[in-house]
Design an enzyme around this catalytic site. Structure first.
Site, PDB file in Angstrom:
ATOM      1  N   HIS A 218       3.811   9.335  -1.047  1.00 21.18           N
ATOM      2  CA  HIS A 218       4.640  10.032  -2.021  1.00 21.18           C
ATOM      3  C   HIS A 218       3.737  10.904  -2.886  1.00 21.18           C
ATOM      4  O   HIS A 218       2.506  10.802  -2.837  1.00 21.18           O
ATOM      5  CB  HIS A 218       5.382   9.026  -2.907  1.00 21.18           C
ATOM      6  CG  HIS A 218       4.461   8.181  -3.734  1.00 21.18           C
ATOM      7  ND1 HIS A 218       3.711   7.148  -3.191  1.00 21.18           N
ATOM      8  CD2 HIS A 218       4.125   8.235  -5.050  1.00 21.18           C
ATOM      9  CE1 HIS A 218       2.983   6.586  -4.145  1.00 21.18           C
ATOM     10  NE2 HIS A 218       3.201   7.236  -5.280  1.00 21.18           N
TER      11      HIS A 218
ATOM     12  N   ASP B 175       3.487  12.169  -7.133  1.00 25.49           N
ATOM     13  CA  ASP B 175       3.897  11.537  -8.385  1.00 25.49           C
ATOM     14  C   ASP B 175       4.806  12.388  -9.258  1.00 25.49           C
ATOM     15  O   ASP B 175       5.451  11.848 -10.155  1.00 25.49           O
ATOM     16  CB  ASP B 175       2.657  11.133  -9.198  1.00 25.49           C
ATOM     17  CG  ASP B 175       1.980   9.896  -8.626  1.00 25.49           C
ATOM     18  OD1 ASP B 175       2.638   9.182  -7.853  1.00 25.49           O
ATOM     19  OD2 ASP B 175       0.802   9.653  -8.945  1.00 25.49           O
TER      20      ASP B 175
ATOM     21  N   HIS C 216      -0.105  10.479  -1.464  1.00 26.62           N
ATOM     22  CA  HIS C 216      -0.922   9.283  -1.311  1.00 26.62           C
ATOM     23  C   HIS C 216      -0.036   8.066  -1.077  1.00 26.62           C
ATOM     24  O   HIS C 216       1.163   8.079  -1.365  1.00 26.62           O
ATOM     25  CB  HIS C 216      -1.800   9.058  -2.544  1.00 26.62           C
ATOM     26  CG  HIS C 216      -1.010   8.945  -3.821  1.00 26.62           C
ATOM     27  ND1 HIS C 216      -0.478  10.056  -4.467  1.00 26.62           N
ATOM     28  CD2 HIS C 216      -0.636   7.871  -4.565  1.00 26.62           C
ATOM     29  CE1 HIS C 216       0.171   9.671  -5.550  1.00 26.62           C
ATOM     30  NE2 HIS C 216       0.097   8.348  -5.633  1.00 26.62           N
TER      31      HIS C 216
ATOM     32  N   ARG D 284      -3.795  -7.981  -5.166  1.00 26.85           N
ATOM     33  CA  ARG D 284      -4.456  -6.720  -5.533  1.00 26.85           C
ATOM     34  C   ARG D 284      -3.917  -6.263  -6.883  1.00 26.85           C
ATOM     35  O   ARG D 284      -2.722  -6.043  -7.049  1.00 26.85           O
ATOM     36  CB  ARG D 284      -4.166  -5.663  -4.469  1.00 26.85           C
ATOM     37  CG  ARG D 284      -4.631  -4.249  -4.769  1.00 26.85           C
ATOM     38  CD  ARG D 284      -3.960  -3.327  -3.752  1.00 26.85           C
ATOM     39  NE  ARG D 284      -4.427  -1.953  -3.778  1.00 26.85           N
ATOM     40  CZ  ARG D 284      -3.910  -0.986  -4.527  1.00 26.85           C
ATOM     41  NH1 ARG D 284      -2.940  -1.253  -5.390  1.00 26.85           N
ATOM     42  NH2 ARG D 284      -4.370   0.249  -4.434  1.00 26.85           N
TER      43      ARG D 284
END
Length: 736
Positions: A584, A586, A656, A666
């Site tokens: 996508h 941002d 990204h 994570r």
């Protein structure tokens, strides 16, 4: 008495309960003359405030109908009076002003012609308005600038969606909400309301329709969609409809420009076009305002609702698509007409010239009368005539003019102005290209924080406006923030903060913590204050570095800060093929098929730069990767580690995603930055104030004698005091 009866009379016009509501906001009383929109709107808001939902709907809809009807009257009367030979302007006045020929019969002749034509035009417009609106209707129904702005922002639909919701008309409530949201994509409350409507069982996807979409945009989008499917024959009628609709929309906009002088905005008064002096200065000042307004109509027509900028070269690009589509279906004559029209805008366009030669060769013998489109010829000639007058006024009267068109011939601009216009354009470099970051060798020496190093720049990451920096956090600081995330997740049952399955994949669990929520939990004693304070400090550290690297001459503001953890769900990782976060961009909606990215909702369009500060690496998978706009071709990959920051611009140049997290947890701090100060993160400021208050209270308690009360205030009561002090219950804002 009439004003008191108006809500009751309009209530009778509503359909009976249970009857089907017509799609859209149709006219309530077809053929009836419009009423005063300002009075209708005020009465509608009063009914809304009183909870009288049905009268509020009737009044607000009638206000919208009346406002639209007034616009049609202005357009129709302007067109009919312009066609009246007796009210036509003298031909000598339609071009560039000529040098004064001195006193004599010639000067008196054009003056008499001008005044006679102006008087006849005024008489024609007055009579036309009286026929359509009743005697004195034009003055009686005049709308002030504040109300015009409210209608332009589609504010009536904000009230309509709430009223429809109360009346259980969910389909129209969703349509009204969507109509308002299209023009106000930054309205946070409406964004939340739209999400609620989407979750309601009685609302269909078709309910989210724009009730105010200009017809030319609907036809334009349909035409582009058909062209994308290689259906040129079906696309042609829609593309032609879009072009004709664009020209008609400009005519409507131009008609609005001819209102009373007080209706013109303050912008023109600031640039020297305001009326000063005697008769001729007043005439010139008002005429310049009208011309400036008319020229802006090109940009307004080319700007989608809710967008800030027009589609570049809107009319020429429509003509390019038309000539290509006509050529695909074998309509060579129409293809030649449209490509010749493109050449009217850009006589040196090599692609258009090649296409013209190709079409003429395929057509064979030249056909008489085959030339550019007449509607485009009229548009260009009229526009150039207006530009010529505006540049004359700019040179001799000191007014200003921002030419909206890149196709204006340079020869039209007076030589004395060309250098000044060039200097003005060069003063704002960020409007044309992004600020270029410093080279790698520079940053290795002068990074702002001790121990921070630039690991990779844009060149090494195979892209533009990307960077990887290491050393922003020590291992101890990473541990503090990881503990903060763990404590906040453990307190979820008490605070309303709990992990959930990721919205992007069923194979991971997702946890998010905002800075304000962290401060509230710290104030309540649920988590340690050290982690909440460090979260604020680190976010400002990232903002400072991002601004220094990418935007040293233009301040950046934090727009949102989010501590996010993604955990692999055990037993659900075998043969997994999905991503932790799909590809996508941002600040725009990425279309991988075309490679385009639409800067419109639901994207957060005000974001300019993004950052990801990693806290750990003891997990499997979870690498960040960049791609081409097709979302398939990977251009760079970054492995998370404690203290590593990946910073990049938020647009289409940096699509990204995140590879699947297949084992472990994570955690990273996600941050977004904006150039727009109105979109700075208010929760960050609230969190800082809350933590400062807590610190001051702790210092005061240390100075006092120890209390003998063996039962200190429980955390739940302390948490309640935090809510009361901020004026509202703390809320968790989820943003991915």
């Amino acid at each position: 008495m009439l004003r008191l009866l108006r809500p009751l009379l309009l209530l009778l016009l509503l359909p009976p309960p249970g009857s089907p509501e017509p799609p859209g906001l149709t006219q309530l009383s077809p053929g009836a003359p419009p009423q005063a929109p300002d009075l209708l709107y005020a009465d509608g808001l009063r009914a809304y405030a009183a909870g009288a939902w049905a009268p509020a709907v009737a009044l607000l809809r009638e206000a919208l109908r009346s406002q639209a009807a007034l616009g049609r009257v202005r357009l129709d009367c302007g067109a009919s009076c312009a066609a009246d030979p007796g009210a036509a302007l003298p031909a000598v006045l339609l071009g560039a002003p000529e040098p004064d020929s001195g006193p004599g019969p010639t000067q008196g002749s054009w003056e008499r012609q001008l005044l006679r034509a102006a008087l006849r035009r005024a008489d024609c417009l007055t009579q036309c308005a009286a026929r359509r609106l009743g005697p004195g209707g034009a003055a009686r129904l005049r709308v002030g600038s504040a109300l015009r702005d409210a209608f332009r922002r589609r504010e009536p639909y904000n009230y309509l969606q709430r009223a429809y919701y109360q009346l259980k008309k969910l389909d129209l409530a969703a349509a009204a909400a969507h109509t308002f949201f299209v023009a106000n994509p930054m309205h946070l409350q409406m964004r939340e309301d739209m999400a609620k409507y989407r979750r309601m069982s009685g609302v269909r996807p078709q309910s989210f329709r724009d009730l105010e979409t200009p017809p030319h945009w609907a036809a334009y989008d349909t035409g582009l969609e058909l062209l994308g499917r290689q259906e040129a024959g079906l696309a042609l009628p829609r593309l032609e409809e879009a072009l004709q609709g664009s020209l008609a929309q400009m005519e409507s906009c131009r008609a609005d420009c001819e209102g009373p002088e007080e209706q013109q905005g303050a912008e023109e008064e600031e640039d020297g076009a305001a009326s000063q002096g005697g008769l001729y200065e007043a005439i010139a000042g008002h005429w310049i305002q009208v011309l400036q307004c008319r020229q802006r109509c090109v940009g307004e027509t080319a700007t989608r609702p809710g967008r800030s900028f027009p589609v570049p070269d809107f009319l020429p690009n429509q003509l390019r698509r038309l000539h290509e589509a006509h050529a695909q279906v074998g309509n060579l004559s129409q293809a030649i007409e449209n490509v010749l029209s493109v050449l009217l805008f850009y006589p040196e366009d090599e692609a258009a010239k090649r296409a013209l030669n190709q079409y003429q060769a395929q057509l064979g013998e030249p056909r008489p009368g085959l030339g550019p489109r007449e509607d485009i010829q009229r548009f260009i000639l009229r526009s150039l005539g207006e530009k010529r007058q505006l540049y004359y006024a700019m040179e001799h009267l000191g007014t200003s003019f921002k030419d909206p068109d890149p196709w204006t011939p340079a020869a039209l601009i007076p030589e004395a102005l060309r250098e000044k216009l060039r200097e003005d354009q060069e003063k704002r470099p960020w409007d044309h290209e992004p600020v270029k970051p410093k080279p790698l060798t520079y940053w290795k020496d002068v990074l702002l924080l001790e121990g921070v190093t630039l690991t990779q720049d844009s060149r090494q990451l195979n892209g533009s406006e990307r960077a990887v920096l290491d050393g922003l956090l020590t291992p101890a600081e990473c541990g503090v923030l990881l503990q903060l995330a763990k404590d906040a997740a453990g307190a979820g049952a008490r605070s309303g903060y709990r992990g959930r399955r990721s919205p992007h994949t069923p194979h991971e669990r997702f946890e998010g913590l905002t800075v304000l929520k962290a401060a509230q939990l710290a104030r309540a004693g649920t988590v340690g204050s050290q982690g909440a304070k460090l979260l604020l400090e680190v976010s400002e550290r990232v903002r400072t570095l991002t601004q220094a690297y990418f935007s040293p001459e233009r301040p950046l503001h934090l727009s949102f800060t989010h501590l996010v953890c993604r955990s692999a769900i055990e037993g659900e990782q075998e043969q997994r093929m999905d991503l932790s976060h799909p590809v996508h961009a941002d600040n725009c909606v990425l279309d991988p098929d075309t490679g385009e990215c639409w800067r419109e909702p639901p994207a957060y369009t005000y974001r300019d730069y993004s950052g990801l500060l990693y806290l750990n690496d003891d997990f499997q998978g979870g690498d960040l990767f960049f791609t081409e706009p097709n979302a398939l071709t990977v251009t760079a990959r970054v492995r998370p580690r404690c203290g590593r920051l990946v910073a990049f611009s938020s647009g289409v140049e940096n699509p990204h995603g995140v590879w699947a997290v297949t084992r472990g947890r994570r955690c990273a701090l996600a941050l977004w930055h904006t150039w727009a100060p109105e979109h700075r993160e208010q929760e960050w400021i609230e969190a800082k104030e809350l933590l400062q208050e807590s610190q001051e209270e702790e210092e005061e308690e240390e100075e006092e004698m120890p209390s003998k009360d063996p039962s200190p205030e429980p955390p739940s009561r302390r948490h309640q005091r935090v809510q009361d002090k901020t004026g509202r219950a703390p809320r968790v804002r989820e943003e991915l």
